[in-house]
Design a protein around this motif. Structure first.
Motif, short mmCIF file in Angstrom:
data_model
loop_
_atom_site.label_atom_id
_atom_site.label_comp_id
_atom_site.label_asym_id
_atom_site.label_seq_id
_atom_site.Cartn_x
_atom_site.Cartn_y
_atom_site.Cartn_z
N ARG A 119 0.87 -1.19 0.00
CA ARG A 119 0.00 0.00 0.00
C ARG A 119 0.91 1.23 0.00
N GLY A 122 4.74 2.51 -1.70
CA GLY A 122 5.50 1.32 -2.08
C GLY A 122 6.11 0.65 -0.86
N ILE A 136 5.78 -9.08 -9.55
CA ILE A 136 4.80 -9.15 -10.63
C ILE A 136 3.93 -7.90 -10.67
N SER A 137 3.64 -7.42 -11.89
CA SER A 137 2.70 -6.33 -12.11
C SER A 137 1.53 -6.90 -12.90
N ILE A 138 0.31 -6.42 -12.65
CA ILE A 138 -0.81 -6.91 -13.47
C ILE A 138 -1.06 -6.00 -14.67
N TYR A 141 -0.57 0.43 -15.07
CA TYR A 141 -1.43 1.44 -14.48
C TYR A 141 -1.20 1.39 -12.98
N LEU A 143 -2.55 1.39 -9.12
CA LEU A 143 -3.67 1.13 -8.22
C LEU A 143 -3.31 1.64 -6.82
N GLY A 146 -1.86 -3.58 -3.54
CA GLY A 146 -1.64 -4.85 -4.23
C GLY A 146 -2.78 -5.85 -4.04
N PRO A 149 -4.61 -6.76 -7.48
CA PRO A 149 -3.69 -7.63 -8.22
C PRO A 149 -3.56 -9.03 -7.61
N1 4HQ Z 1 0.26 -1.20 -7.08
N2 4HQ Z 1 0.31 -4.45 -10.48
C1 4HQ Z 1 1.19 0.55 -5.59
C2 4HQ Z 1 -0.01 -1.47 -8.42
C3 4HQ Z 1 0.18 -2.82 -9.00
C4 4HQ Z 1 0.06 -3.15 -10.37
C5 4HQ Z 1 0.58 -2.20 -6.07
C6 4HQ Z 1 0.14 0.18 -6.61
C7 4HQ Z 1 1.60 -1.76 -5.06
C8 4HQ Z 1 2.25 -0.04 -3.50
N3 4HQ Z 1 0.49 -3.95 -8.37
N4 4HQ Z 1 1.31 -0.44 -4.54
N5 4HQ Z 1 -0.22 -2.35 -11.38
O1 4HQ Z 1 -0.38 -0.58 -9.12
O2 4HQ Z 1 0.57 -4.94 -9.27
#
Ligand code: 4HQ
Length: 233
Positions: A119, A122, A136-138, A141, A143, A146, A149
Motif C-alpha cells: 500500500r 511502495g 509481478i505487475s498486473i 497502471y 492502483l 496490491g 492484483p
Molecule cells: N500497485 N500491479 C502501488 C499497483 C500494481 C500493479 C501495487 C500500486 C503496489 C504499493 N500492483 N502499490 N499495477 O499498481 O501490481
C-alpha cells in the motif's frame, strides 16, 4: 493442493472472492486453500505501524521491511512440509514483470504461493532484495494497493488447477495458450434485435463449425491483437 497465503493490511477485502464461484469450489474440493494474514499482527511497534517516512524525503509513506519479513517467515514456518522449490514469495508492484497466462500456468504448478500486498507509495526495497522471489505487475497502471492484483492472481491460478473447472473450460483456455483470442459465442434466441446467429452454428456440421471458429479467432486476433501472433505470452 495449492496453498495461497496473502499478506495485507486489509484482510477483509478477501472474504468475498474466496467464498464464491470457482474459488469456493476449488476450496471445497480441497484443491486449494487460501489464508489471509493481517500485516499489523507482525509489527513490533506499539502503535502497530506498518509504514514510515521515506529516507531522502518526499511525499507519502513507505511500508517497512520488518513486519513483512516476519510475516513471510511465520507463514514459511507454518508450511514446513512444502518443498522449497515449489514455494514462491510474490511482491506485487508496477515495477514487476507484467502478468501473462504463461506465468499463471507456472504458478499453478506450485505448492505454496505467498503474496505480499503493498500500500502507500511502495515497500522498502529490501523486501524485494531479501524476501520476495518474484515481482509481478498486473499491468501498466497505478492502483492504490496490491490487493486487487493479488485477487487477479488467485482467480487466474485457481481456475488452472486440475479438477477445478470442467473440461469445457480447459479447452477455452487452451485457445488463449495458442495465442489466439476467443471466437464469438452465441446462445438463444436465434434472432435478437435483427441480428441472426451465424448460419454455420445452427447447421450441426461440426467440421464446418470448427473451421469457422478457427477463422474467426485468427481474424479477431489479427485485427485486435496482432502482437499476440507468434508470441509466447
Ligand atoms: N500497485 N500491479 C502501488 C499497483 C500494481 C500493479 C501495487 C500500486 C503496489 C504499493 N500492483 N502499490 N499495477 O499498481 O501490481
Amino acid at each position: 493442493m495449492l496453498k495461497i497465503d496473502i499478506i495485507t493490511i486489509f484482510p477483509q477485502l478477501f472474504t468475498n472472492i474466496t467464498d464464491f464461484g470457482v474459488i469456493k469450489e476449488g476450496k471445497a474440493k480441497k484443491l486449494c486453500e487460501v489464508n489471509v494474514y493481517n500485516l499489523r499482527d507482525f509489527t513490533i511497534d506499539k502503535h502497530k505501524k506498518v509504514d514510515d517516512r521515506p529516507y531522502g524525503g518526499g511525499t507519502g509513506m513507505v511500508m517497512a521491511v520488518q513486519p513483512i519479513d516476519d510475516a513471510v517467515n511465520f507463514i514459511k514456518s507454518k508450511n514446513k512440509t512444502v518443498n522449497k522449490e515449489f514455494q514462491k514469495v510474490i511482491l506485487l508492484s508496477p515495477q514487476g514483470e507484467t502478468l501473462k497466462q504463461k506465468k499463471l500456468k507456472f504458478l499453478s504448478t506450485m505448492e505454496n504461493i505467498i503474496i505480499i500486498c503493498g500500500r502507500y507509495e511502495g515497500v522498502d526495497e529490501r523486501v524485494r532484495l531479501l524476501v520476495s522471489d518474484l515481482e509481478i505487475s498486473i499491468g501498466d497502471y497505478i492502483l492504490t494497493g496490491g490487493e486487487i492484483p493479488a485477487m487477479v492472481i488467485i482467480d487466474g491460478v485457481i481456475r488452472l488447477l486440475e479438477g477445478v473447472v470442467g473440461k469445457e473450460q480447459s479447452i477455452i483456455h487452451e485457445s488463449f495458450e495458442n495465442n489466439l483470442l476467443d471466437f464469438p459465442q452465441y446462445t438463444r434466441p436465434e434472432i435478437y434485435k435483427g441480428i441472426r446467429v451465424p448460419e454455420v452454428l445452427i447447421s450441426g456440421n461440426h467440421k464446418e463449425i470448427e473451421k469457422w471458429r478457427k477463422e474467426k479467432s485468427l481474424e479477431s486476433t489479427r485485427e485486435k491483437r496482432p502482437d499476440l501472433i507468434d508470441k509466447n505470452y
